[in-house]
Design a protein around this motif. Structure first.
Motif, mmCIF file in Angstrom:
data_model
loop_
_atom_site.group_PDB
_atom_site.id
_atom_site.type_symbol
_atom_site.label_atom_id
_atom_site.label_comp_id
_atom_site.label_asym_id
_atom_site.label_seq_id
_atom_site.Cartn_x
_atom_site.Cartn_y
_atom_site.Cartn_z
ATOM 1 N N VAL A 66 0.818 -1.296 -0.012
ATOM 2 C CA VAL A 66 -0.299 0.134 -0.173
ATOM 3 C C VAL A 66 0.806 1.319 0.017
ATOM 4 O O VAL A 66 0.565 2.183 -0.660
ATOM 5 N N SER A 67 2.122 1.065 0.851
ATOM 6 C CA SER A 67 3.014 2.252 0.903
ATOM 7 C C SER A 67 4.186 2.208 0.892
ATOM 8 O O SER A 67 4.533 0.821 0.998
ATOM 9 N N PHE A 68 5.148 3.100 0.329
ATOM 10 C CA PHE A 68 6.562 2.839 0.425
ATOM 11 C C PHE A 68 7.220 3.869 1.094
ATOM 12 O O PHE A 68 6.578 4.874 0.844
ATOM 13 N N ASN A 69 8.568 3.689 1.448
ATOM 14 C CA ASN A 69 9.293 4.891 2.049
ATOM 15 C C ASN A 69 10.289 5.435 0.932
ATOM 16 O O ASN A 69 10.884 4.425 0.284
ATOM 17 N N PRO A 86 -1.931 7.560 -9.841
ATOM 18 C CA PRO A 86 -1.715 8.685 -8.841
ATOM 19 C C PRO A 86 -0.951 8.280 -7.543
ATOM 20 O O PRO A 86 -1.284 7.423 -7.039
ATOM 21 N N VAL A 87 -0.148 9.479 -6.888
ATOM 22 C CA VAL A 87 0.471 9.093 -5.543
ATOM 23 C C VAL A 87 0.209 10.008 -4.800
ATOM 24 O O VAL A 87 0.032 11.393 -4.967
ATOM 25 N N LEU A 88 -0.129 9.562 -3.486
ATOM 26 C CA LEU A 88 -0.260 10.468 -2.315
ATOM 27 C C LEU A 88 1.193 10.434 -1.610
ATOM 28 O O LEU A 88 1.751 9.231 -1.217
ATOM 29 N N ILE A 89 1.621 11.553 -1.066
ATOM 30 C CA ILE A 89 2.879 11.465 -0.424
ATOM 31 C C ILE A 89 2.634 12.254 0.839
ATOM 32 O O ILE A 89 2.166 13.183 1.044
ATOM 33 N N ASP A 90 3.002 11.315 1.816
ATOM 34 C CA ASP A 90 2.823 11.792 3.171
ATOM 35 C C ASP A 90 4.062 12.326 3.743
ATOM 36 O O ASP A 90 5.103 11.595 3.990
ATOM 37 N N CYS A 116 -5.424 1.223 -6.888
ATOM 38 C CA CYS A 116 -5.791 2.347 -7.904
ATOM 39 C C CYS A 116 -4.925 3.476 -7.773
ATOM 40 O O CYS A 116 -4.609 4.417 -8.418
ATOM 41 N N ILE A 117 -4.097 3.356 -6.558
ATOM 42 C CA ILE A 117 -3.433 4.655 -6.061
ATOM 43 C C ILE A 117 -2.322 4.086 -5.035
ATOM 44 O O ILE A 117 -2.359 3.001 -4.520
ATOM 45 N N ALA A 118 -1.126 4.863 -5.109
ATOM 46 C CA ALA A 118 0.136 4.519 -4.477
ATOM 47 C C ALA A 118 0.337 5.392 -3.437
ATOM 48 O O ALA A 118 -0.053 6.634 -3.570
#
Length: 173
Positions: A66-69, A86-90, A116-118
């Protein structure tokens, strides 16, 4: 329980297993002796290694994370800017309390979209250049990108419904 399983395995040796034991012992060039706890003293001999057929393990399953560093600037370019999704950046920090609350909730909202999203995680203490480049002045900051372009952003905490709608809007655009 473990001793009962061990004793059961000892009693269920077949003739072939016992015949193979001297061959194994001669190849290790050492003597074996029993200790009082029903374990081999030296060298450690696994009873399962003597069985003729072990059950096969299940085939590995591949799942998309789901997420990556983010590791460095090149990694950010490869996995975020050049991404087809599409990418969410936290943007977060280890010392930030609200970041520790938002991170898992954001991952949950992204996981609901089923690939559908990274989601990329950027630690601002490790990657200050990325934080400055994208105008991060407070944490947590979440930036939504598609095709290398910033689409939307927010700063601070949001509840689960707001996060779900934020993620759904990113996919719908």
């Amino acid at each position: 329980m473990a001793h009962r399983l061990l004793v059961r395995r000892v009693w269920t040796f077949t003739v072939k297993d016992v015949c193979c034991l001297p061959v194994f012992l001669s190849s290790t060039n050492s003597t074996l002796s029993f200790s009082t706890s029903l374990q081999w003293a030296a060298p450690r001999l696994n009873f399962l290694s003597l069985s003729r057929s072990l059950p096969r393990s299940l085939p590995p399953t591949f799942r998309r994370e789901v997420s990556f560093n983010i590791q460095d600037k090149e990694d950010f370019t490869d996995r975020v800017i050049n991404s087809d999704l599409p990418v969410l950046i936290d943007f977060h920090a280890q010392w930030c309390g609200p970041c520790k609350i938002l991170g898992p909730r954001l991952e949950k909202a992204v996981a609901k979209q089923k690939g559908c999203i990274a989601m990329a995680k950027v630690d601002i203490d490790d990657h200050t250049d990325l934080a400055i480049e994208y105008g991060v002045s407070a944490v947590p900051t979440v930036i939504a990108m598609r095709g290398g372009d910033v689409i939307d952003r927010f700063v601070g905490l949001k509840d689960d419904d707001q996060l779900d709608s934020f993620v759904a809007n990113l996919i719908g655009q």
